[in-house]
Scaffold this active site. Structure first.
Site, PDB file in Angstrom:
ATOM      1  N   TYR A   1       7.031  -9.971   6.974  1.00 55.25           N
ATOM      2  CA  TYR A   1       6.548  -8.598   7.028  1.00 55.25           C
ATOM      3  C   TYR A   1       6.997  -8.282   8.175  1.00 55.25           C
ATOM      4  O   TYR A   1       6.919  -9.341   9.397  1.00 55.25           O
ATOM      5  CB  TYR A   1       5.072  -8.080   6.761  1.00 55.25           C
TER       6      TYR A   1
ATOM      7  N   ASP B   1       0.703  -1.182   0.427  1.00 54.66           N
ATOM      8  CA  ASP B   1       0.083   0.140  -0.071  1.00 54.66           C
ATOM      9  C   ASP B   1       0.507   1.411  -0.055  1.00 54.66           C
ATOM     10  O   ASP B   1       2.141   1.019   0.215  1.00 54.66           O
ATOM     11  CB  ASP B   1      -1.114  -0.086   1.104  1.00 54.66           C
TER      12      ASP B   1
END
Length: 249
Positions: free
Chosen positions: A111, A52
Site C-alpha cells: 500500500y 474501502d
C-alpha cells in the site's frame, strides 16, 4: 472454464469499496457487469484486497472464470470496453491455473498513502491525497513507524467493526519519505486489518505535526487499545499498489 488473472487500476471515489453491496456502487459489481457482457452469462470476480469506500488501486488483482476461451488481450480489451464510463481499467490479463485464487494465493500486499502538507486547498489532487495543513516531519514519522515492524497485536490500529479473528499481524516493511511538498508512506504485509493502514497513518501524522513523540506512538501500539489511536486518515490518500504471489514475478 478458463481462469484469468486481471490486474486492475481504479479511482475509488465513486465507489462504496471493492465488495459488492446492495444499493451502492462497487468495483466488484462494475467488473462483474462488464465480464457478463463479454461472456454472455453471470461471472463472479474475486479480488485480492477488499478496499474501502474511496480507496484507490494502482494494481489490484482479481480472478474470474469465463465460459469462453479467449485470448488475454481480448479479455483485457473487451472488459475495458464494457467498463466505460466507470473509472476502472484492466491493465493486464493472464491465463492461470484453476487453483489460483486472487485473495487466498496472495503472499503480500503493498500500500501507498499520499499526504501533502500545505495551507492552500487541493485542485488537481483533490480526492487523491490527504491535505494536512501543518508541516509534517517525515523523518520523525519514519523513525516512529519502525516500531510497527514485525508481529504485533494491532488492536490500536484496528477498526472497531473489523471481523478478523485475531488482531495479530506481521508488518514486513514500512517507510515514510518526502518528495517536495508530498509525504508518502509505503507498507507491505501478507494481510492487513480493516482500516489498519489509515489508522497507522493518522497516528503517525500526530508525530509528524509534533503532537506525539515516537515514544507516545510506541505506547499507543503497545496499549492494544483502539481508544489510543489517533485520528483515522481519510480514504483519499490510500492506494493498493501491488499484490505478490508465489513463483516468478
Amino acid at each position: 472454464m478458463p481462469r484469468y488473472r486481471i490486474t486492475i487500476e481504479y479511482d475509488g471515489r465513486p465507489f462504496s469499496g471493492w465488495q459488492r453491496q446492495d444499493n451502492a456502487p462497487s468495483v466488484q459489481e462494475s467488473l462483474e457487469r462488464a465480464a457478463e457482457k463479454l461472456d454472455g452469462a453471470p461471472v463472479l470476480v474475486y479480488g485480492a484486497g477488499r478496499t474501502d469506500s474511496g480507496v484507490h488501486a494502482l494494481a489490484q488483482v482479481a480472478h474470474l472464470d469465463l465460459a469462453k476461451d479467449l485470448s488475454t488481450d481480448k479479455v483485457r480489451d473487451a472488459i475495458n470496453y464494457h467498463l466505460k464510463p466507470d473509472p476502472v481499467a484492466v491493465i493486464e490479463a493472464a491465463r492461470v491455473s484453476d487453483d489460483f485464487h486472487a485473495r487466498f494465493s496472495a503472499t503480500r500486499r503493498h500500500y501507498l498513502y499520499r499526504m501533502i502538507d500545505r495551507r492552500a486547498p487541493l485542485t488537481l489532487d483533490r480526492g487523491q491525497v490527504w491535505r494536512v495543513t501543518r508541516k509534517l516531519d517525515a523523518e520523525a514519522m519514519h523513525h516512529a513507524a519502525q516500531a510497527l515492524l514485525g508481529q504485533h497485536d494491532f488492536t490500536t490500529f484496528r477498526d472497531a467493526q473489523c471481523q478478523a479473528e485475531s488482531p495479530v499481524k506481521s508488518l514486513d516493511a514500512i517507510s515514510v519519505s518526502r518528495y517536495g511538498e508530498e509525504v508518502q508512506l509505503t507498507c507491505s504485509a501478507r494481510s492487513f486489518l480493516h482500516r489498519q493502514v489509515r489508522s497507522m497513518v493518522g497516528s503517525l501524522v500526530e508525530v509528524g505535526v509534533g503532537k506525539w513523540s515516537a515514544r507516545d506512538f510506541k505506547r499507543a501500539l503497545d496499549a492494544a487499545d483502539r481508544s489510543r489511536c489517533g485520528p483515522v486518515a481519510p480514504a483519499d490518500g490510500l492506494y493498493l499498489t501491488a499484490v505478490d504471489y508465489p513463483g516468478p514475478a
